[in-house]
Design a protein around this motif. Structure first.
Motif, PDB file in Angstrom:
ATOM      1  N   ARG A  72      36.337  53.066  49.960  1.00 27.06           N
ATOM      2  CA  ARG A  72      36.601  52.011  48.986  1.00 27.06           C
ATOM      3  C   ARG A  72      37.512  52.503  47.868  1.00 27.06           C
ATOM      4  NH1 ARG A  72      31.523  50.759  46.392  1.00 27.06           N
ATOM      5  NH2 ARG A  72      32.929  49.554  45.077  1.00 27.06           N
ATOM      6  N   LEU A  73      38.147  51.541  47.198  1.00 30.27           N
ATOM      7  CA  LEU A  73      38.951  51.810  46.015  1.00 30.27           C
ATOM      8  C   LEU A  73      38.439  50.973  44.854  1.00 30.27           C
ATOM      9  CD1 LEU A  73      42.562  51.710  47.536  1.00 30.27           C
ATOM     10  CD2 LEU A  73      41.299  53.759  46.827  1.00 30.27           C
ATOM     11  N   GLU A  74      38.767  51.397  43.673  1.00 28.35           N
ATOM     12  CA  GLU A  74      38.422  50.676  42.453  1.00 28.35           C
ATOM     13  C   GLU A  74      39.076  49.290  42.452  1.00 28.35           C
ATOM     14  OE1 GLU A  74      39.470  51.227  37.690  1.00 28.35           O
ATOM     15  OE2 GLU A  74      39.778  52.857  39.116  1.00 28.35           O
ATOM     16  N   ASP A  75      38.324  48.291  42.032  1.00 31.30           N
ATOM     17  CA  ASP A  75      38.841  46.924  41.900  1.00 31.30           C
ATOM     18  C   ASP A  75      39.572  46.805  40.566  1.00 31.30           C
ATOM     19  OD1 ASP A  75      39.335  44.233  41.666  1.00 31.30           O
ATOM     20  OD2 ASP A  75      37.273  43.596  42.043  1.00 31.30           O
ATOM     21  N   ARG A  76      40.892  46.641  40.616  1.00 30.13           N
ATOM     22  CA  ARG A  76      41.682  46.577  39.388  1.00 30.13           C
ATOM     23  C   ARG A  76      42.136  45.159  39.044  1.00 30.13           C
ATOM     24  NH1 ARG A  76      45.252  52.229  39.781  1.00 30.13           N
ATOM     25  NH2 ARG A  76      43.412  53.594  39.781  1.00 30.13           N
ATOM     26  N   SER A  77      41.514  44.193  39.670  1.00 24.05           N
ATOM     27  CA  SER A  77      41.800  42.793  39.363  1.00 24.05           C
ATOM     28  C   SER A  77      41.089  42.395  38.077  1.00 24.05           C
ATOM     29  CB  SER A  77      41.312  41.907  40.503  1.00 24.05           C
ATOM     30  OG  SER A  77      39.882  41.899  40.527  1.00 24.05           O
ATOM     31  N   PRO A  78      41.400  41.230  37.513  1.00 24.17           N
ATOM     32  CA  PRO A  78      40.635  40.759  36.341  1.00 24.17           C
ATOM     33  C   PRO A  78      39.134  40.717  36.609  1.00 24.17           C
ATOM     34  CG  PRO A  78      42.635  39.462  36.588  1.00 24.17           C
ATOM     35  CD  PRO A  78      42.551  40.347  37.804  1.00 24.17           C
ATOM     36  N   ALA A  79      38.731  40.321  37.829  1.00 24.26           N
ATOM     37  CA  ALA A  79      37.299  40.301  38.154  1.00 24.26           C
ATOM     38  C   ALA A  79      36.720  41.707  38.122  1.00 24.26           C
ATOM     39  CB  ALA A  79      37.080  39.668  39.528  1.00 24.26           C
ATOM     40  N   GLY A  80      37.478  42.685  38.606  1.00 24.15           N
ATOM     41  CA  GLY A  80      37.023  44.069  38.555  1.00 24.15           C
ATOM     42  C   GLY A  80      36.881  44.569  37.134  1.00 24.15           C
TER      43      GLY A  80
END
Length: 609
Positions: A72-80
């Motif tokens: 997995r990778l870090e979620d860098r979206s606004p939701a993340g």
């Protein structure tokens, strides 16, 4: 919502436990809050690693029940980003409920460290844009720029830390390559929104970013490129079609996401100016005040920091002047003479692959030479596992001369010094010793191994002023251990390195609080250091991208030395450098106020002995 109503048995059990607590010895009673604190610290660590899976791989803990993190990778979206905010808020609330009375010093320190990291991150996340990290040093107003973003971070993770030992590892590798597309798109949404708020990076940073992303697009699906090459090399003995699948994912998913991000960066470039600092950007003064606080763990003002830097540069240049005169260099400024010395035959290395090999060998020689001297500075030695590696080519244009850190917790991955070999001219026999002592031993790699013996959360969280302050102090220790005896060129490099970190106080505050241009900052930097122009340009651009971070180095070293002076004054004949250094590294990576508390406990314990 289901409401819990205790049974009679639960009530009696609770009363019995309360009676037992009343009569148990104080030492046993104290174990209850300590156990509660330890459980909370462990829970927060795994929650944070769930948000930052790359850290789990870096530490080597993405195994067993946590093996899924490896893909997995870090979620860098606004939701993340919103998930990170909730984690921070919930963590602060949970820490506030832990009783502090009776806790052992190590646990009390860990609670203070985590609370500081979360509180600082919370305040940064309240700003209207940017990346406010949780216990990291890359705080930036720009989610994608020449030295920030998935286009750099994923290749670095795949090359440096991603294991490829079996088929499951190949699947995890491919999952991360595939996940890179979503990570890129999440960043693109955020930088587009920031542009809508009026936040556009300086034009010269965008030019470097466009160059770097364009190169990554061209190389992404290549056999030896940043996404396929590491799998091909690491998994060569496994066979299979992993590299072919990685190339297909890169071509069909990652490259289109990179192109979407590049289109947004080009849109920013179309409206960008060459204004370098945060003062020219909306909410810039507010953001810079927080950036300085995060980078230094102090509340010093830009004006005070600037003054300290000017004074330190002047004092260091006076020492450099004496060494340069010893080389017969008497005409011109200190910087001009330092540059002239570095151009002399025998100081540099060939500008080719053989020169790159010689640079790495010279670095390794300095590490090997300091190891036998370390018992004079520490009571307890760690292994200091270390290898020197060339950083990925895509990183080199926007990266510093080198950076380093410890390896995995289980020792399977050694500490690394990643060296920038894109332009071999930035390395020579003047500058290399200081660099490897800072990044490697007794600097980042060395200190990090001590920190890894603390609770897991302490290996994740880092405070820039401590970690970089320690690395500068490590350079100082190398000098005190005699590493420059008979090597005036190397000692000049050490003083140049200190001057380099001192002028950061001047240039960072000049750029972001005083409206300096890039050219003015470059002139001040070169005049103070004598470093090559290519190195200077990369450094100043870094200060533009990470406001406040560069100020942590010298302020951290100043504080460590202030605490050392405090210990000498308090202990007199009982003072021993080995005990002081041990107290500093055993306390782990901490804010500077917590460092003072740790040293205070060391002083009290020594007096009591």
């Amino acid at each position: 919502m289901t409401h819990f109503r205790p049974s009679r048995r639960d009530t009696l059990t609770g009363l019995a436990a309360g009676a037992l607590m009343t009569h148990m010895p104080a030492r046993a009673a104290a174990a209850a809050p300590a156990g509660e604190a330890s459980a909370l610290l462990d829970r927060l660590a795994w929650q944070l690693l769930d948000l930052q899976p790359g850290d789990a791989t870096r530490l080597g803990v993405d195994t067993g029940a946590h093996a899924a993190l490896r893909g997995r990778l870090e979620d860098r979206s606004p939701a993340g980003m919103e998930k990170r905010r909730r984690f921070v808020d919930d963590g602060i609330a949970a820490l506030a409920k832990v009783p502090r009375a009776g806790l052992d010093p190590a646990t009390a320190t860990s609670l203070a460290v985590v609370d500081s990291a979360l509180s600082t991150a919370r305040d940064g996340m309240a700003l209207p844009y940017g990346v406010a990290t949780i216990g990291d040093w890359r705080n930036t107003p720009y989610a994608v720029i020449q030295n920030v973003g998935a286009w750099l971070d994923v290749p670095q993770l795949l090359e440096g830390d991603q294991p490829v030992r079996d088929a499951a590892d190949v699947d995890a590798y491919l999952a991360r390559v595939e996940g890179m597309a979503a990570q890129l798109d999440g960043e693109t949404v955020r930088i587009r929104a920031a542009r809508g708020q009026g936040l556009v990076p300086p034009s010269f940073l965008l030019d470097r970013t466009i160059e770097g992303i364009s190169r990554t697009i061209a190389e992404a699906a290549a056999d030896d490129g940043p996404l396929v090459g590491p799998l091909r090399r690491k998994g060569a003995a496994l066979g299979g079609d992993g590299p072919v699948r990685a190339a297909r994912i890169a071509r069909t998913a990652v490259v289109p996401a990179l192109e979407r991000q590049l289109a947004e960066i080009r849109a920013q470039r179309a409206v960008a100016t060459d204004a370098a600092g945060m003062g020219a950007r909306p909410h810039g003064a507010e953001w810079y005040a927080w950036g300085l606080r995060a980078g230094t763990t102090t509340r010093r003002s830009p004006e005070e920091i600037h003054r300290i830097g000017v004074e330190q540069v002047a004092a260091l240049q006076a020492q450099m002047d004496v060494i340069l005169k010893g080389f017969g260099l008497t005409q011109g400024s200190v910087a001009e003479r330092a540059i002239a010395l570095q151009r002399r035959p025998g100081i540099g290395f060939p500008d080719d692959d053989e020169g790159r090999r010689q640079i790495v060998a010279y670095m390794q020689g300095k590490i090997d030479a300091i190891r036998p001297r370390l018992p004079r500075a520490f009571r307890r030695l760690v292994a200091g596992r270390l290898e020197i590696r060339r950083m990925p080519a895509a990183q080199e244009a926007g990266a510093p001369a080198a950076y380093g850190g410890p390896g995995s917790l289980d020792g399977s991955i050694p500490g690394r010094v990643w060296v920038n070999l894109g332009d071999p001219a930035i390395h020579n026999r003047v500058t290399i010793p200081d660099l490897v002592f800072h990044e490697g031993i007794p600097g980042h790699v060395w200190q990090g191994e001590y920190a890894q013996q603390l609770p897991l959360i302490r290996s994740i969280l880092a405070f820039n002023a401590y970690s970089e302050g320690w690395a500068l102090y490590a350079e100082q220790l190398a000098d005190e251990l005699g590493m420059y005896d008979g090597d005036p060129a190397g000692r000049l490099g050490y003083l140049m390195g200190l001057s380099w970190r001192a002028v950061r106080l001047v240039t960072d505050t000049g750029i972001h609080a005083m409206g300096w241009s890039r050219e003015r900052a470059l002139a001040a930097f070169v005049a103070a250091t004598g470093l090559p122009d290519s190195n200077a340009r990369s450094e100043v651009d870094r200060y533009c991208a990470w406001p406040g971070q560069a100020c942590g180095y010298k302020l951290g070293q100043i504080e460590i030395n202030a605490q050392r002076d405090r210990a000498k004054a308090a202990l007199g004949a009982r003072y021993d450098l080995r005990d002081f250094d041990q107290a500093v590294v055993d306390g782990g990576n901490v804010p500077l106020d917590v460092l003072a508390q740790n040293v205070g406990r060391y002083i009290a314990a020594t007096r009591g002995g």
